[in-house]
Design a protein around this motif. Structure first.
Motif, short mmCIF file in Angstrom:
data_model
loop_
_atom_site.label_atom_id
_atom_site.label_comp_id
_atom_site.label_asym_id
_atom_site.label_seq_id
_atom_site.Cartn_x
_atom_site.Cartn_y
_atom_site.Cartn_z
N ASN A 142 0.84 -1.20 0.00
CA ASN A 142 0.00 0.00 0.00
C ASN A 142 0.88 1.25 0.00
O ASN A 142 1.51 1.59 1.01
N THR A 143 0.91 1.94 -1.13
CA THR A 143 1.75 3.13 -1.27
C THR A 143 1.10 4.39 -0.71
O THR A 143 1.71 5.46 -0.71
N GLU A 144 -0.12 4.26 -0.22
CA GLU A 144 -0.84 5.44 0.28
C GLU A 144 -1.02 5.43 1.80
O GLU A 144 -1.82 6.21 2.34
N LEU A 145 -0.28 4.59 2.50
CA LEU A 145 -0.38 4.56 3.96
C LEU A 145 0.16 5.85 4.56
O LEU A 145 1.15 6.41 4.06
N PRO A 146 -0.43 6.35 5.66
CA PRO A 146 0.15 7.48 6.38
C PRO A 146 1.56 7.10 6.85
O PRO A 146 1.84 5.93 7.12
N VAL A 147 2.44 8.08 6.94
CA VAL A 147 3.80 7.82 7.39
C VAL A 147 3.88 8.00 8.90
O VAL A 147 3.59 9.08 9.42
N HIS A 148 4.23 6.94 9.58
CA HIS A 148 4.42 7.00 11.04
C HIS A 148 5.87 7.37 11.33
O HIS A 148 6.75 6.52 11.40
N GLU A 149 6.11 8.65 11.48
CA GLU A 149 7.43 9.15 11.85
C GLU A 149 7.26 10.04 13.07
O GLU A 149 6.13 10.39 13.42
N PHE A 150 8.35 10.38 13.71
CA PHE A 150 8.29 11.18 14.93
C PHE A 150 7.49 12.45 14.70
O PHE A 150 7.77 13.24 13.81
N ASP A 151 6.45 12.63 15.50
CA ASP A 151 5.61 13.82 15.45
C ASP A 151 5.24 14.17 16.90
O ASP A 151 4.36 13.54 17.50
N ALA A 152 5.94 15.14 17.46
CA ALA A 152 5.78 15.48 18.87
C ALA A 152 4.34 15.88 19.20
O ALA A 152 3.81 15.50 20.25
N ASP A 153 3.72 16.65 18.31
CA ASP A 153 2.36 17.12 18.58
C ASP A 153 1.37 15.95 18.61
O ASP A 153 0.52 15.87 19.52
N LYS A 154 1.44 15.08 17.61
CA LYS A 154 0.51 13.94 17.56
C LYS A 154 0.76 12.98 18.72
O LYS A 154 -0.18 12.45 19.32
N ALA A 155 2.04 12.75 19.03
CA ALA A 155 2.36 11.85 20.14
C ALA A 155 1.82 12.39 21.45
O ALA A 155 1.21 11.67 22.24
N ALA A 156 2.02 13.70 21.69
CA ALA A 156 1.54 14.33 22.93
C ALA A 156 0.02 14.32 22.99
O ALA A 156 -0.58 14.08 24.06
N PHE A 157 -0.63 14.55 21.84
CA PHE A 157 -2.09 14.55 21.79
C PHE A 157 -2.66 13.19 22.19
O PHE A 157 -3.54 13.09 23.05
N HIS A 158 -2.13 12.13 21.57
CA HIS A 158 -2.65 10.80 21.86
C HIS A 158 -2.29 10.35 23.28
O HIS A 158 -3.09 9.66 23.94
N TYR A 159 -1.10 10.74 23.74
CA TYR A 159 -0.72 10.34 25.09
C TYR A 159 -1.62 10.98 26.14
O TYR A 159 -2.08 10.32 27.08
N LYS A 160 -1.92 12.27 25.95
CA LYS A 160 -2.82 12.95 26.88
C LYS A 160 -4.21 12.32 26.82
O LYS A 160 -4.86 12.09 27.85
N LYS A 161 -4.67 12.00 25.61
CA LYS A 161 -5.99 11.41 25.43
C LYS A 161 -6.07 10.01 26.06
O LYS A 161 -7.14 9.58 26.51
N SER A 162 -4.95 9.31 26.11
CA SER A 162 -4.94 7.95 26.68
C SER A 162 -5.19 7.96 28.18
O SER A 162 -5.65 6.96 28.74
#
Length: 535
Positions: A347-367
């Protein structure tokens, strides 16, 4: 015309029909200068397999908990041992093609729901028993039995019936069409075992049909074998003796090959490639295939049963940093699916999971999680696993996630840590098809589902898609099914696929091999003992 003449003379030299002196005389007569004729003769003879000698194979794998039950084989040493002492119905050749092995031919019918394998005649087990259809049927039934603990069980769930037509013909009936079935039966766990009165008497028996016979098995230490004089393959299994030596410590393994205590080592640390490359007696061999390094999170264990925590960790990892610092560029960044561009239906259209401080912090807080998260690791998982875990902890700390590295003992890692601890380091050699990779490690019915991702809407849909794609003959529909399966796995699954890594080996220049080297597993498809020789 001259080239064809020289090729014919080279073939005669390699087959022993003419000697070195005669070849050189013929090459000079064809117009080659004396130095060129001498070099060509040397090269031809070096590429001609010779029988004899003892191969000492230093491997990073091995545990005191290892057994000879091929169904429970967990790592590269027992895999290589299975291939040395036994055989499957088919094999992946060193050029990457699927070829018959214990079968002589195979064919499908009924929309790939029926597969017939015609067995080679005259093949003998090490105990003198002749291979028959009963041995094949009993072996497969052992792996797919209701109480089976075999890692191959999940691969074989589509089989509804196995029957024979005479002593040398086996018929598999499947619940649905599976164009990849001949690949499946090459799995190293499914080593055909001998029967006694139609039953597998002892799955831990050393007896197989392979090129080498086990003389002594010391789990986690060494295994010694001698050549099988009745091996059915012509031009294979050249060594008189083979010794697999477990050298889990990277430095010990490196010193052993540098000092000439072993002839070959796997899993060379990328940091020491340059050093080993300067040793005049050694060659460095790199192959690129489907090997990948993972950090599976078990979704049935807290805190990894929380979707947002899993996503926070996926975005908290600097994957290219792992490739640069752990692999020293000998690989590429992973994207949380066990599929890369070298495999069909990627699948050449998958989102790229690379370091993203904002997304990581968002999901961690939400967890809603707080406190330390433990990550178990050992360099027994893969060379550099401890350093990789430390890099993960460092990048996670930047977004407020506290990871504690638990250094696990090397011995027993695959029995006591992997597939048991909630989060750990792991490696996968990969598989040639998506269906095989999923069936080995991601579907709900496999013993090796090390993320325990089996229930829930996404996991259930993923399992449905894998079954659908397996029998789908429309290429467009099959691609769509695999693309959707990858999206579900990447998003909701518990696998962090951090890196795709090249296989790196070091070996004595006295060893020789075919021009083509298999990349489906380490060590020439884990068949070095069968395929290589001393020049």
């Amino acid at each position: 015309m001259k080239d064809e003449y020289l090729k014919k003379q080279a073939r005669w030299l390699s087959e022993g029909q003419i000697d070195r002196r005669q070849f050189i005389r013929a090459a000079i007569a064809a117009g080659l200068a004396v130095p060129s004729a001498l070099t060509l003769a040397t090269n031809v003879l070096a590429a001609t397999p010779k029988q004899g000698g003892k191969l000492r194979y230093g491997t990073s794998y091995g545990s005191t908990t290892d057994t000879l039950d091929a169904g429970t084989s967990e790592h590269g040493m027992t895999q290589a041992l299975n291939y040395a002492r036994g055989n499957q119905l088919t094999e992946i050749d060193n050029d990457g093609t699927l070829v018959p092995e214990l079968s002589e031919s195979f064919e499908a019918s009924n929309g790939a729901k029926t597969w017939v394998f015609n067995l080679r005649q005259g093949v003998e087990f090490h105990n003198g028993k002749t291979l028959t259809a009963d041995d094949v049927i009993a072996t497969f039934n052992y792996h797919r039995g209701e109480d089976s603990k075999s890692a191959a069980k999940g691969l074989l769930t589509g089989i509804t019936e196995i029957k024979k037509d005479g002593d040398n013909r086996v018929i598999f009936e499947l619940s649905g069409g599976n164009a990849d079935f001949p690949f499946i039966v090459s799995d190293y766990h499914i080593m055909i075992m001998p029967t006694v009165n139609g039953e597998i008497e002892d799955p831990n028996s050393p007896v197989g049909t392979g090129g080498y016979i086990i003389e002594k098995f010391e789990p986690g230490v060494r295994t010694t074998l001698k050549r099988n004089p009745n091996f059915f393959k012509q031009g294979r299994a050249h060594f008189d003796e083979v010794e697999f030596i477990t050298l889990a410590d990277t430095t010990a393994r490196q010193n052993a090959v540098m000092n000439g205590d072993v002839d070959f080592i796997d899993n060379v640390d990328a940091k020491t490639v340059a050093l080993l490359g300067r040793v005049p007696t050694l060659n460095i061999l790199k192959t690129t295939g489907t090997q990948h390094f993972t950090f599976p999170m078990r979704v049935d264990s807290a805190p990894f049963d929380n979707y947002d925590l899993r996503m926070a960790l996926k975005y908290a990892i600097k994957r290219q940093e792992l490739v640069d610092k752990i692999l020293l560029g000998n690989g590429e960044a992973g994207n949380d699916v066990p599929v890369n561009a070298s495999m069909p239906y990627f699948n050449t259209e998958l989102p790229v999971h690379e370091f993203d401080a904002d997304k990581a912090a968002f999901h961690y807080k939400k967890s809603g999680h707080s406190g330390t998260i433990q990550l178990s690791a050992s360099d027994s998982a893969f060379t550099g696993a401890i350093d990789a875990a430390q890099l993960i902890a460092a990048s996670a700390k930047e977004v407020g996630i506290d990871i504690e590295i638990v250094r696990e003992p090397s011995d027993g890692y695959w029995s006591n840590v992997w597939n048991k601890k909630p989060w750990c380091a792991c490696y996968w050699g990969g598989r040639p098809t998506q269906d095989w990779m999923y069936s080995a490690a991601y579907t709900a019915d496999t013993e090796w589902n090390d993320t325990a991702w089996k229930t829930g809407e996404s996991a259930e849909k993923f399992n449905e898609l894998v079954v659908m794609a397996r029998s789908e003959t429309d290429e467009v529909k099959r691609k769509d099914q695999y693309w959707e399966a990858q999206k579900l796995l990447q998003d909701d699954g518990g696998a962090i696929v951090g890196m795709w890594a090249s296989f790196i080996h070091a070996h004595s220049k006295a060893l020789a091999h075919d021009e083509k080297i298999a990349a489906n597993w380490t060590s020439d498809g884990s068949k070095l003992a069968e395929r290589w020789w001393f020049a």
